[in-house]
Design a protein around this motif. Structure first.
Motif, PDB file in Angstrom:
ATOM      1  N   ARG A   5       0.838  -1.192   0.000  1.00 14.61           N
ATOM      2  CA  ARG A   5       0.000   0.000   0.000  1.00 14.61           C
ATOM      3  C   ARG A   5       0.873   1.242   0.000  1.00 14.61           C
ATOM      4  O   ARG A   5       1.871   1.308   0.715  1.00 14.61           O
ATOM      5  N   GLY A  31      -6.526   0.722   7.436  1.00 12.15           N
ATOM      6  CA  GLY A  31      -6.612   0.370   6.022  1.00 12.15           C
ATOM      7  C   GLY A  31      -5.623   1.087   5.131  1.00 12.15           C
ATOM      8  O   GLY A  31      -5.510   0.765   3.939  1.00 12.15           O
ATOM      9  N   HIS A  32      -4.908   2.067   5.665  1.00  8.14           N
ATOM     10  CA  HIS A  32      -3.925   2.820   4.887  1.00  8.14           C
ATOM     11  C   HIS A  32      -2.735   3.149   5.779  1.00  8.14           C
ATOM     12  O   HIS A  32      -2.891   3.344   6.987  1.00  8.14           O
ATOM     13  N   GLN A 356      -9.783   9.868   8.777  1.00  9.80           N
ATOM     14  CA  GLN A 356      -9.864   8.619   8.012  1.00  9.80           C
ATOM     15  C   GLN A 356     -10.324   8.897   6.579  1.00  9.80           C
ATOM     16  O   GLN A 356      -9.756   8.375   5.608  1.00  9.80           O
ATOM     17  N   ASP A 357     -11.347   9.737   6.436  1.00 12.30           N
ATOM     18  CA  ASP A 357     -11.868  10.086   5.109  1.00 12.30           C
ATOM     19  C   ASP A 357     -10.811  10.809   4.288  1.00 12.30           C
ATOM     20  O   ASP A 357     -10.615  10.515   3.106  1.00 12.30           O
ATOM     21  N   GLU A 360      -8.117   8.430   3.040  1.00 11.45           N
ATOM     22  CA  GLU A 360      -8.658   7.598   1.971  1.00 11.45           C
ATOM     23  C   GLU A 360      -8.781   8.382   0.664  1.00 11.45           C
ATOM     24  O   GLU A 360      -8.530   7.829  -0.424  1.00 11.45           O
ATOM     25  N   CYS A 361      -9.168   9.644   0.754  1.00 10.35           N
ATOM     26  CA  CYS A 361      -9.286  10.464  -0.453  1.00 10.35           C
ATOM     27  C   CYS A 361      -7.944  10.626  -1.147  1.00 10.35           C
ATOM     28  O   CYS A 361      -7.843  10.525  -2.378  1.00 10.35           O
ATOM     29  N   ALA A 363      -5.348   8.621  -0.835  1.00  5.76           N
ATOM     30  CA  ALA A 363      -4.860   7.307  -1.274  1.00  5.76           C
ATOM     31  C   ALA A 363      -5.596   6.788  -2.507  1.00  5.76           C
ATOM     32  O   ALA A 363      -5.007   6.110  -3.348  1.00  5.76           O
ATOM     33  N   THR A 364      -6.882   7.129  -2.626  1.00  2.64           N
ATOM     34  CA  THR A 364      -7.700   6.540  -3.694  1.00  2.64           C
ATOM     35  C   THR A 364      -8.116   7.533  -4.771  1.00  2.64           C
ATOM     36  O   THR A 364      -8.549   7.117  -5.848  1.00  2.64           O
TER      37      THR A 364
END
Length: 399
Positions: A5, A31-32, A356-357, A360-361, A363-364
């Protein structure tokens, strides 16, 4: 074989109270892989202490040096309001994603003659310039293809996100919302002056319920009509409650004071373009710890959301020294007597979910739940409130 990751590297800009909250939240991301690789502060000692506490390898006093690092993916702006705009624009130009603390920006009187009393500046000018500043921040991020992530923790609070799911499940029309945040005074010395804070209680505390209301109406409109429901007009009043007759004569004064040119209390009524209403209040003169709540009156439901604590723990101490080494809750004036210690304020207030959001933004590549456009609408709503309070009239917003 599973691919490794990518690590999201964060530079923390500021090393104060909010930066401490962020460090706890980044450490809890799941998760990251995420690392705080640098911290910047005007106080080198404070930055070094922060770095030592949180295992941050590099310390800076110069923002440009942080932006020059190719391994920094995100800058997290935990700095006074008057620094948000130029730092956001510089970070975007350097290709960095931005997490910006509330409020998105503020009118600080930059460009006015030195020594100008900001109490004399027309609030209409403040509204125009603050909204233009917010627009410029959003445009800079969009031009650079980076995320401008608005750290409005109320939008991420578990109580608000659950309420949003309940509203969607019920097919509710939100008819009215009532919400506010109150406590006995800010941690920050910058909060007392307009040139740093850009406003008082309405901007510093009221942005939370305003942001949550605009967020929920935006989502309601998208679900129902495919377009956001937006604020269309406001009516407001503001004042400094420490100027109440007889207040200064009291020997012991418990609520925060020393407000130079900003309000310690404010109230705002929002009219949305579908005809629904929101009532917002904010005060720096409320004892007993943080109070943060939003009540939602729907066409077929009634919801109450609280952010300040869960009430899972009740504690009593006859003397404040008994709990001296343990944190109880934000803004609590004394540890004596009964209190409701918060098991995890970062969780209850939405800070963990926001971080967290945001990770994720980055990372994705997906968009954040709370973005720069929400922050921009909050700024226009609050500054229109200042116009209303100053001129004693209802103020229409741009559509």
């Amino acid at each position: 074989m599973t691919a490794a990751r990518p690590t999201v590297n964060v530079a923390m800009i500021g090393a104060g109270f909010l930066a401490e909250t962020r460090a706890r939240c980044y450490a809890g991301v799941t998760g990251h892989d995420v690392r705080i690789v640098a911290v910047m502060s005007r106080s080198h000692d404070r930055a070094r202490e922060y770095a030592h506490r949180h295992g941050v390898p590099d310390v800076y006093r110069d923002f440009d040096q942080v932006l020059a690092r190719p391994d920094v993916h995100v800058v997290d702006l935990c700095v006074p309001n008057h620094l948000h705009q130029w730092m956001t624009e510089a970070a975007a130009a350097a290709g960095k994603h931005i997490v910006c603390a509330k409020p998105l920006t503020a009118f600080d009187g930059a460009g006015l003659p030195e020594g100008t009393d900001l109490r004399t500046v027309p609030r209409t000018r403040m509204l125009v310039e603050a909204a233009a500043g917010a627009d410029a921040m959003v445009a800079a991020a969009e031009r650079a293809g980076v995320h401008l992530m608005y750290a409005e923790n109320w939008a991420y609070a578990p109580s608000i996100t659950k309420a949003d799911r309940l509203l969607a499940a019920a097919g509710t029309l939100i008819l009215e919302m009532r919400g506010g945040e109150c406590h006995s005074g800010s941690h920050s010395p910058y909060s007392r002056e307009w040139r740093y804070a850009g406003g008082g209680a309405l901007l510093q505390l009221g942005v939370h319920p305003v942001g949550a209301m605009l967020h929920l109406k935006r989502r309601e409109g998208l679900r129902r009509d495919g377009r956001p429901i937006r604020p269309s007009a406001v009516v407001a009043d503001v004042g400094d409650l420490t100027h109440t007759r007889g207040f200064q004569a009291q020997q012991k004064r418990w609520v925060g004071e020393g407000w130079v040119d900003v309000e310690s209390w404010g109230a705002l009524i929002i009219t949305f373009d579908d005809g629904s209403r929101g009532i917002v209040w904010a005060s720096e003169a409320v004892l007993g710890g943080m109070e943060s709540a939003l009540e939602i009156f729907g066409s077929n439901t009634h919801l109450i959301c609280r952010m300040e604590h869960t009430g899972l723990v009740q504690a009593f101490a006859p003397d404040p020294t008994i709990f001296q080494t343990e944190y109880l809750m934000e803004k609590l004036e004394t540890k004596a007597g009964w209190s409701a210690p918060a098991p995890d304020e970062d969780w209850a207030q939405g800070h963990r979910h926001a971080v967290q959001d945001f990770v994720e933004c980055v990372a994705t590549g997906r968009a954040p739940l709370a973005d720069g456009r929400l922050g921009r609408d909050v700024i226009e709503t609050v500054y229109a409130g200042y116009v209303s309070a100053s001129e004693g009239r209802r103020v229409a917003l741009r559509q």
